[in-house]
Design a protein around this motif. Structure first.
Motif, short mmCIF file in Angstrom:
data_model
loop_
_atom_site.label_atom_id
_atom_site.label_comp_id
_atom_site.label_asym_id
_atom_site.label_seq_id
_atom_site.Cartn_x
_atom_site.Cartn_y
_atom_site.Cartn_z
N PHE A 1 1.57 51.38 15.43
CA PHE A 1 1.71 50.03 14.90
C PHE A 1 0.58 49.13 15.40
N PHE A 2 0.23 49.27 16.66
CA PHE A 2 -0.80 48.41 17.23
C PHE A 2 -2.13 48.63 16.51
N TRP A 3 -2.56 49.89 16.38
CA TRP A 3 -3.88 50.16 15.82
C TRP A 3 -3.93 49.87 14.32
N GLU A 4 -2.84 50.13 13.60
CA GLU A 4 -2.87 49.98 12.15
C GLU A 4 -2.49 48.59 11.67
N LEU A 5 -1.73 47.86 12.46
CA LEU A 5 -1.25 46.55 12.03
C LEU A 5 -1.83 45.39 12.83
N VAL A 6 -1.67 45.45 14.16
CA VAL A 6 -2.11 44.33 15.00
C VAL A 6 -3.62 44.33 15.18
N SER B 1 13.07 57.67 23.21
CA SER B 1 12.39 56.59 23.91
C SER B 1 10.87 56.75 23.81
N LEU B 2 10.39 57.98 23.95
CA LEU B 2 8.96 58.24 23.85
C LEU B 2 8.44 58.01 22.43
N LEU B 3 9.24 58.36 21.43
CA LEU B 3 8.84 58.12 20.04
C LEU B 3 8.69 56.63 19.78
N GLY B 4 9.59 55.82 20.32
CA GLY B 4 9.48 54.38 20.16
C GLY B 4 8.17 53.85 20.73
N ILE B 5 7.74 54.38 21.86
CA ILE B 5 6.47 53.97 22.47
C ILE B 5 5.29 54.40 21.62
N ILE B 6 5.32 55.63 21.13
CA ILE B 6 4.22 56.16 20.32
C ILE B 6 4.02 55.34 19.05
N VAL B 7 5.12 54.97 18.42
CA VAL B 7 5.03 54.23 17.16
C VAL B 7 4.82 52.73 17.39
N GLY B 8 5.54 52.15 18.38
CA GLY B 8 5.58 50.69 18.42
C GLY B 8 5.34 50.01 19.74
N ASP B 9 4.66 50.65 20.69
CA ASP B 9 4.33 49.95 21.92
C ASP B 9 3.34 48.82 21.61
N ASN B 10 3.30 47.81 22.47
CA ASN B 10 2.44 46.65 22.17
C ASN B 10 0.96 46.91 22.44
N VAL B 11 0.63 48.05 23.04
CA VAL B 11 -0.77 48.42 23.24
C VAL B 11 -0.92 49.92 22.97
N GLY B 12 -1.83 50.28 22.08
CA GLY B 12 -2.18 51.68 21.90
C GLY B 12 -1.27 52.49 21.01
N SER B 13 -0.27 51.87 20.38
CA SER B 13 0.65 52.61 19.50
C SER B 13 0.09 52.66 18.08
N GLU C 1 0.73 39.77 13.20
CA GLU C 1 0.60 39.17 14.53
C GLU C 1 1.32 39.98 15.59
N ALA C 2 2.45 40.55 15.20
CA ALA C 2 3.26 41.34 16.12
C ALA C 2 3.87 42.50 15.37
N ALA C 3 3.94 43.65 16.04
CA ALA C 3 4.57 44.83 15.44
C ALA C 3 5.02 45.74 16.57
N SER C 4 6.31 45.99 16.61
CA SER C 4 6.85 46.81 17.69
C SER C 4 7.98 47.69 17.17
N MET C 5 8.23 48.78 17.87
CA MET C 5 9.40 49.60 17.59
C MET C 5 9.97 50.07 18.91
N GLN C 6 11.29 50.08 19.00
CA GLN C 6 11.92 50.56 20.22
C GLN C 6 13.21 51.30 19.90
N PHE C 7 13.59 52.14 20.80
CA PHE C 7 14.81 52.92 20.67
C PHE C 7 15.96 52.18 21.34
N GLY C 8 17.08 52.07 20.63
CA GLY C 8 18.26 51.41 21.17
C GLY C 8 19.42 52.39 21.27
N PRO C 9 19.63 53.00 22.45
CA PRO C 9 20.76 53.92 22.60
C PRO C 9 22.07 53.17 22.73
N MET C 10 23.12 53.69 22.13
CA MET C 10 24.44 53.06 22.18
C MET C 10 25.50 54.13 22.42
#
Length: 408
Positions: A271-276, A257-269, A282-291
């Motif tokens: 992805f945010f700094w390098e893409l958005v 879950s923390l890795l998803g935030i580091i890579v793809g949170d909508n602020v400060g990740s 326009e948008a770039a996010s990553m999240q962890f989906g546990p199943m």
């Protein structure tokens, strides 16, 4: 907080977290019935069945169901995912028993043929609506590509073909097999009377028949396939990337879950700094989906046609950096603060608490306090996240893109 649990002879779990200082209460049925439990011929039946419960019972019409909720002022809804279906409501404490009894009655719906035939059109309209939303469609189709025959790749909505061919008899058979008391939990949170809830559930649910219920829980590494779909009416490229991750039962889920935030949170990740921030996307996010038994990282990116190649090159560079250098202490500290803030704020309300209470019981068969999760998040170290990166390599992903033909 005081936690209580009871199990009826037929296997129905009743769980409650009581908070007498709360000004509201929440109740929900959590059922292990989702898209992954379907075979191809009846794909979409779990979601269709969710709709049908609101059509009423042998005693209540759809109008009477709506009026019964309306009288209590309840905030109620339901949702179906790949993993489970949940029916929930938040209400003033004095009405919780009434709403609980209403949900109990709805758990044994009429499933009338006339309602079934009408609701088919509603489901097909919903499928069409989401097909017009490429941000949804690209993730749905990427999941199918990533799991490539594994039941976790089943679409929650199904397709026009599967819904057209679905019969009311097939739905009734599915209902009997999955909505068994030993495959569901009744959960309550907030300010309520535990003895009242248990007594009512025992009286009204005690005669429900248990069933043999199975679900395959094997881990799946993903197909790693790449695919692009042309859609002429789009002006942007929609990209979904998926890679394998730990399951909902794995202690490493907190690091994931923390890795998803580091890579793809909508602020400060990253992805945010390098893409958005650099206006590449326009948008770039990553999240962890546990199943259940497996898991995945999902990335969604939306950008202009001319930036696709540069965006994908940048994304690959981000993932290479993760594999080579790992994360930093500063990134982990910021991610922890975001996850902890979200966790604590959500769980301050009984309705927010209900979701974690029920899902933990379905996935883990155990009660976890908010403090348990806070401690687990705080305990994650840089080495834990870096080990996860080394084990699963998020840069080794399945990719599906949707865009206009000229973008190809």
């Amino acid at each position: 907080m005081e936690f209580k649990e009871e199990k009826l002879d037929n296997g129905l779990s009743i769980i409650g977290e009581m908070n007498k200082s709360a000004k509201s209460a929440a109740v929900g049925f959590f059922i292990k019935a989702g898209a992954r439990d379907e075979i191809r011929q009846i794909n979409g039946v779990s979601h269709f069945l969710e709709h049908m419960l609101f059509k009423g019972t042998d005693k209540l019409s759809a109008l009477e169901v709506n009026e019964a909720f309306d009288r209590t002022g309840a905030q109620f809804n339901a949702g179906t995912s790949e993993e489970y279906t949940v029916y929930y409501a938040a209400v003033l404490p004095e009405y919780l028993l009434d709403v609980t009894q209403l949900w109990i009655e709805l758990m044994r719906p009429a499933l009338r043929d006339d309602d079934f035939d009408i609701e088919k059109n509603v489901i097909k309209e919903e499928i069409a609506m989401y097909k017009d939303m490429p941000s949804f469609d690209v993730v749905d189709q990427c999941r199918s590509l990533h799991f490539d025959g594994h039941p976790c790749g089943n679409s929650v909505l199904g397709s026009n073909e599967s819904i057209d061919s679905l019969t009311s008899g097939q739905m009734r058979n599915y209902f009997t097999s999955r909505y068994a008391p030993n495959n569901m939990a009744l959960a309550c949170a907030g300010n309520f009377d535990w003895e009242q809830i248990c007594s009512s559930a025992a009286k009204l649910c005690g005669k429900w028949q248990s069933q043999v219920v199975e679900r395959k829980l094997e881990h799946y590494n993903g197909s790693k396939k790449k695919k692009r779909i042309d859609k002429s009416n789009l002006s942007r490229e929609h990209i979904c990337l998926m890679s394998s991750a730990v399951s909902a039962q794995d202690p490493g889920r907190f690091a994931a879950s923390l890795l998803g935030i580091i890579v793809g949170d909508n602020v400060g990740s990253r992805f945010f700094w390098e893409l958005v921030d650099k206006a590449l996307a326009e948008a770039a996010s990553m999240q962890f989906g546990p199943m259940d038994g497996t898991g995945a990282f999902y990335s969604y990116i939306r950008c202009s046609a001319e930036n696709v190649a540069l965006v994908l090159d940048t994304v690959n560079g981000i993932f290479r950096s993760l594999s080579q250098d790992g994360i930093t202490e500063d990134e982990l500290r910021k991610a922890k603060n975001k996850v902890l803030s979200s966790l604590v704020i959500k769980n301050e309300l009984p309705m927010g608490r209900l979701g974690d209470l029920g899902s933990n019981w379905l996935y883990l068969g155990q009660y976890r306090t908010v403090e348990d999760d806070v401690k687990a998040i705080k305990a994650v170290g840089v080495d834990d996240v870096n080990t996860l990166i080394e084990q699963f390599n998020p840069g080794d992903f399945t990719q599906l893109s949707i865009g206009a033909a000229e973008n190809n």
